[in-house]
Design an enzyme around this catalytic site. Structure first.
Site, PDB file in Angstrom:
ATOM      1  N   ASN A   7      49.264  34.497  46.281  1.00 24.53           N
ATOM      2  CA  ASN A   7      49.642  33.085  46.277  1.00 24.53           C
ATOM      3  C   ASN A   7      51.176  33.009  46.180  1.00 24.53           C
ATOM      4  OD1 ASN A   7      50.400  30.524  45.267  1.00 24.53           O
ATOM      5  ND2 ASN A   7      48.283  30.110  44.725  1.00 24.53           N
ATOM      6  N   HIS A  10      54.963  30.046  44.208  1.00 19.34           N
ATOM      7  CA  HIS A  10      56.102  30.081  43.294  1.00 19.34           C
ATOM      8  C   HIS A  10      57.392  30.566  43.938  1.00 19.34           C
ATOM      9  CE1 HIS A  10      53.877  28.368  40.151  1.00 19.34           C
ATOM     10  NE2 HIS A  10      52.923  29.269  40.278  1.00 19.34           N
ATOM     11  N   ARG A  18      66.194  24.045  43.431  1.00 16.69           N
ATOM     12  CA  ARG A  18      67.565  23.732  43.862  1.00 16.69           C
ATOM     13  C   ARG A  18      67.597  22.993  45.196  1.00 16.69           C
ATOM     14  NH1 ARG A  18      72.044  26.659  41.854  1.00 16.69           N
ATOM     15  NH2 ARG A  18      71.739  26.734  39.613  1.00 16.69           N
ATOM     16  N   HIS A  43      49.095  26.349  48.098  1.00 20.34           N
ATOM     17  CA  HIS A  43      48.511  25.072  47.680  1.00 20.34           C
ATOM     18  C   HIS A  43      49.467  23.966  48.114  1.00 20.34           C
ATOM     19  CE1 HIS A  43      46.717  22.633  44.038  1.00 20.34           C
ATOM     20  NE2 HIS A  43      46.710  21.940  45.168  1.00 20.34           N
ATOM     21  N   ARG A  45      50.268  20.649  47.512  1.00 21.23           N
ATOM     22  CA  ARG A  45      49.943  19.607  46.525  1.00 21.23           C
ATOM     23  C   ARG A  45      50.387  18.250  47.033  1.00 21.23           C
ATOM     24  NH1 ARG A  45      48.892  21.868  41.057  1.00 21.23           N
ATOM     25  NH2 ARG A  45      48.816  19.677  40.490  1.00 21.23           N
ATOM     26  N   ARG A  49      55.327  19.635  45.084  1.00 23.19           N
ATOM     27  CA  ARG A  49      56.274  20.215  44.119  1.00 23.19           C
ATOM     28  C   ARG A  49      56.731  21.610  44.522  1.00 23.19           C
ATOM     29  NH1 ARG A  49      52.424  21.160  38.903  1.00 23.19           N
ATOM     30  NH2 ARG A  49      52.030  18.946  39.220  1.00 23.19           N
ATOM     31  N   GLU A  70      44.859  25.989  49.712  1.00 21.12           N
ATOM     32  CA  GLU A  70      44.239  25.249  48.603  1.00 21.12           C
ATOM     33  C   GLU A  70      44.635  23.787  48.738  1.00 21.12           C
ATOM     34  OE1 GLU A  70      45.672  26.843  44.972  1.00 21.12           O
ATOM     35  OE2 GLU A  70      44.796  28.789  45.323  1.00 21.12           O
ATOM     36  N   THR A 100      49.649  23.353  36.324  1.00 23.26           N
ATOM     37  CA  THR A 100      48.941  24.076  37.373  1.00 23.26           C
ATOM     38  C   THR A 100      47.482  23.636  37.301  1.00 23.26           C
ATOM     39  OG1 THR A 100      48.390  26.277  38.238  1.00 23.26           O
ATOM     40  CG2 THR A 100      48.541  26.083  35.852  1.00 23.26           C
ATOM     41  N   THR A 101      46.669  24.077  38.274  1.00 27.41           N
ATOM     42  CA  THR A 101      45.262  23.667  38.293  1.00 27.41           C
ATOM     43  C   THR A 101      44.608  24.036  36.962  1.00 27.41           C
ATOM     44  OG1 THR A 101      45.346  24.285  40.613  1.00 27.41           O
ATOM     45  CG2 THR A 101      43.192  23.731  39.728  1.00 27.41           C
ATOM     46  N   GLU A 150      35.264  30.089  44.607  1.00 24.82           N
ATOM     47  CA  GLU A 150      36.256  30.845  43.839  1.00 24.82           C
ATOM     48  C   GLU A 150      36.053  30.480  42.382  1.00 24.82           C
ATOM     49  OE1 GLU A 150      40.378  30.679  45.108  1.00 24.82           O
ATOM     50  OE2 GLU A 150      41.066  31.287  43.113  1.00 24.82           O
ATOM     51  N   HIS A 190      43.179  32.695  39.026  1.00 26.71           N
ATOM     52  CA  HIS A 190      43.901  31.853  38.092  1.00 26.71           C
ATOM     53  C   HIS A 190      44.216  32.603  36.792  1.00 26.71           C
ATOM     54  CE1 HIS A 190      45.589  27.872  37.623  1.00 26.71           C
ATOM     55  NE2 HIS A 190      45.588  28.189  36.354  1.00 26.71           N
TER      56      HIS A 190
END
Ligand code: PXP
Length: 239
Positions: A7, A10, A18, A43, A45, A49, A70, A100-101, A150, A190
């Protein structure tokens, strides 16, 4: 050997902090793939974000393993998903304020949304539902005719009390076995990291692990390819 979906959300989190043009999510995906991972997960969202629409289109062009998107069950994201056509979509619950989820979908509440999935079935996009390791949820998932689930490993990962951790681990053993017995492919994710993966890697009925935060964090020190390789080697240690 178990399969690893990296994933890369991040990497985008760092970029968005920034509003810069780097680090590149595409480069992260390509490095993860060259290190040997079997899939890339992102993901998109509603609040954007981290991953942005354009990331998804770029990833679709370069990912050669499996692109797993996701997403929440909302119309706006569905339109984008059906335009991008990832290999797989994983439906997750989403709350604006969460870091987070936080937990899996409650499929009992979602029965009425089954129609929402139809265009994904029509386009042959594999569908996975992110759920807590509960029998009731697996029963609902099986009735919704999806091919994968999942299991949310967050409760196991976050448990500090050894007895509770053991119980959460047992739930994952039971739920994955039960899911498999109903013909579902079972993945998990997760909160998994280089330590706690050792407890879940031997669960025989789990196929893919989707792991993000710990890999991207470790990559800060050792580089992404090395971080992915080390996780893959831990996954290879399943008996
Ligand atoms: N699987 C799902 C469904 C998720 O929502 C997340 C977090 O985005 C992950 C796996 C990866 O979790 P982590 O970043 O804690 O490894």
């Amino acid at each position: 050997m178990k399969r690893l979906g990296v994933n890369v959300d991040h990497v985008a989190t760092l970029r968005q902090a920034r509003m810069s043009s780097y680090p590149s999510v595409v480069r992260a995906a390509l490095l993860s793939e060259s290190a040997g991972c079997q899939g890339i997960t992102v993901h998109l969202r509603e609040d954007r974000r981290h991953i942005q629409n354009k990331d998804l289109y770029s990833l679709k062009n370069v990912v050669s393993t499996k692109l797993n998107l996701e997403m929440a069950m909302v119309q706006e994201i569905r339109e984008i998903a059906l335009d991008v056509l990832p290999d797989q979509v994983t439906f997750v619950p989403e709350k604006r304020q969460e870091l987070t989820t936080e937990r899996g979908l409650d499929l009992k509440e979602l029965k009425a949304f089954e129609d929402f999935l139809d265009p994904f079935f029509e386009k042959n996009i594999e569908i996975s539902l992110f759920i807590d390791p509960e029998k009731e949820q697996i029963d609902f998932a099986s009735k919704m005719k999806v091919s994968r689930i999942e299991l949310h490993t967050g409760f196991f990962a976050e448990a500090i009390d050894p007895e509770i951790k053991k119980q959460e681990l047992e739930k994952l053993y039971f739920a994955s076995k039960y899911g498999n017995s109903l013909g579902l492919k079972v993945d998990a994710g997760h909160g998994l990291n280089y330590q706690n993966i050792k407890d879940v890697v031997n669960i025989p009925d789990i196929e893919d692990f989707n792991i993000g935060h710990s890999i991207i964090s470790y990559a800060v020190f050792v580089g992404l390819e090395q971080a992915v390789k080390e996780m893959l080697s831990l996954l290879g240690e399943s008996q």
